[in-house]
Motif scaffolding. Sequence first.
Motif, short mmCIF file in Angstrom:
data_model
loop_
_atom_site.label_atom_id
_atom_site.label_comp_id
_atom_site.label_asym_id
_atom_site.label_seq_id
_atom_site.Cartn_x
_atom_site.Cartn_y
_atom_site.Cartn_z
N ALA A 81 0.83 -1.21 0.00
CA ALA A 81 0.00 0.00 0.00
C ALA A 81 0.87 1.26 0.00
O ALA A 81 0.56 2.23 -0.72
CB ALA A 81 -0.94 -0.01 1.20
N VAL A 82 1.94 1.24 0.76
CA VAL A 82 2.85 2.39 0.78
C VAL A 82 3.44 2.60 -0.61
O VAL A 82 3.56 3.73 -1.09
CB VAL A 82 3.96 2.19 1.84
CG1 VAL A 82 5.10 3.17 1.66
CG2 VAL A 82 3.36 2.32 3.23
N ARG A 83 3.81 1.53 -1.26
CA ARG A 83 4.38 1.63 -2.62
C ARG A 83 3.35 2.21 -3.59
O ARG A 83 3.68 3.08 -4.40
CB ARG A 83 4.83 0.24 -3.06
CG ARG A 83 5.36 0.16 -4.44
CD ARG A 83 6.87 0.34 -4.52
NE ARG A 83 7.26 0.32 -5.91
CZ ARG A 83 7.53 -0.79 -6.58
NH1 ARG A 83 7.54 -1.95 -5.98
NH2 ARG A 83 7.83 -0.73 -7.86
N VAL A 84 2.10 1.76 -3.51
CA VAL A 84 1.04 2.30 -4.37
C VAL A 84 0.88 3.80 -4.10
O VAL A 84 0.83 4.61 -5.04
CB VAL A 84 -0.30 1.56 -4.15
CG1 VAL A 84 -1.44 2.28 -4.85
CG2 VAL A 84 -0.21 0.12 -4.63
N CYS A 85 0.80 4.16 -2.84
CA CYS A 85 0.60 5.57 -2.48
C CYS A 85 1.79 6.44 -2.90
O CYS A 85 1.60 7.55 -3.39
CB CYS A 85 0.35 5.71 -0.98
SG CYS A 85 -1.24 5.01 -0.47
N THR A 86 2.99 5.92 -2.73
CA THR A 86 4.18 6.66 -3.15
C THR A 86 4.16 6.90 -4.65
O THR A 86 4.45 8.01 -5.12
CB THR A 86 5.46 5.89 -2.74
OG1 THR A 86 5.44 5.71 -1.32
CG2 THR A 86 6.71 6.63 -3.15
N ASN A 87 3.80 5.86 -5.41
CA ASN A 87 3.70 6.02 -6.87
C ASN A 87 2.64 7.05 -7.23
O ASN A 87 2.83 7.87 -8.13
CB ASN A 87 3.39 4.69 -7.55
CG ASN A 87 4.60 3.78 -7.63
OD1 ASN A 87 5.64 4.07 -7.06
ND2 ASN A 87 4.46 2.67 -8.32
N GLN A 88 1.50 7.03 -6.53
CA GLN A 88 0.43 7.98 -6.82
C GLN A 88 0.88 9.41 -6.50
O GLN A 88 0.58 10.34 -7.25
CB GLN A 88 -0.84 7.64 -6.04
CG GLN A 88 -2.04 8.47 -6.46
CD GLN A 88 -2.47 8.19 -7.89
OE1 GLN A 88 -2.72 7.05 -8.24
NE2 GLN A 88 -2.53 9.22 -8.71
#
Length: 186
Positions: A81-88
């Motif tokens: 989830a952190v990776r998804v949010c960072t990408n966003q």
Amino acid sequence: MVKEPLYLPGDKQELFDRYLDKTAHADLIERLRVITGAFQNKLTPQELRLHRIDRTDAITLFHERQKLTKKMFQAVVTDFAVRVCTNQIEICTQQFYEAPRGKEAEHIAASRIPDLCDDTELLEQMYEWWKNLLPGQKKGIAKTFDDDFNPEWCFRDKEEETIQCIDACWRSLPLETRIDIYHYCV
């Protein structure tokens, strides 16, 4: 700039292998390894004493292993989830800086979601294909797909700068667009 898409894992093990931050969760990983070893009767008496484990209390070992397994799963889901949010965040930041003054909110709201990929083999072939293209081929692709590459912005006086700009445009394209261009050209 987001460089790599998020891979959708095919199973729980692939999720752990790809996204679990092994450095941040090293203690948890080690404790689960030790408890699992004790539960399966694979630790020596010295290792049991070192880790202060009473192997005669199988119920306690079983419950601790369940608790640690749950924590590991929560950790890997959090890391994903952190990776998804960072990408966003990276995508939205890019949209903010590319937006005309006063239109930042609309550009951010219209941002794409992070790229998700379930075919790692295709992605690797596409990356290898792009990396091996000659500069003239990359310029030809940028001209052919000018709506995606914006060639009047990309083409510079020096060829090296032009290719760097085209490569940057390529990396910033949504994965779906890059796959479409790859299939068209190959």
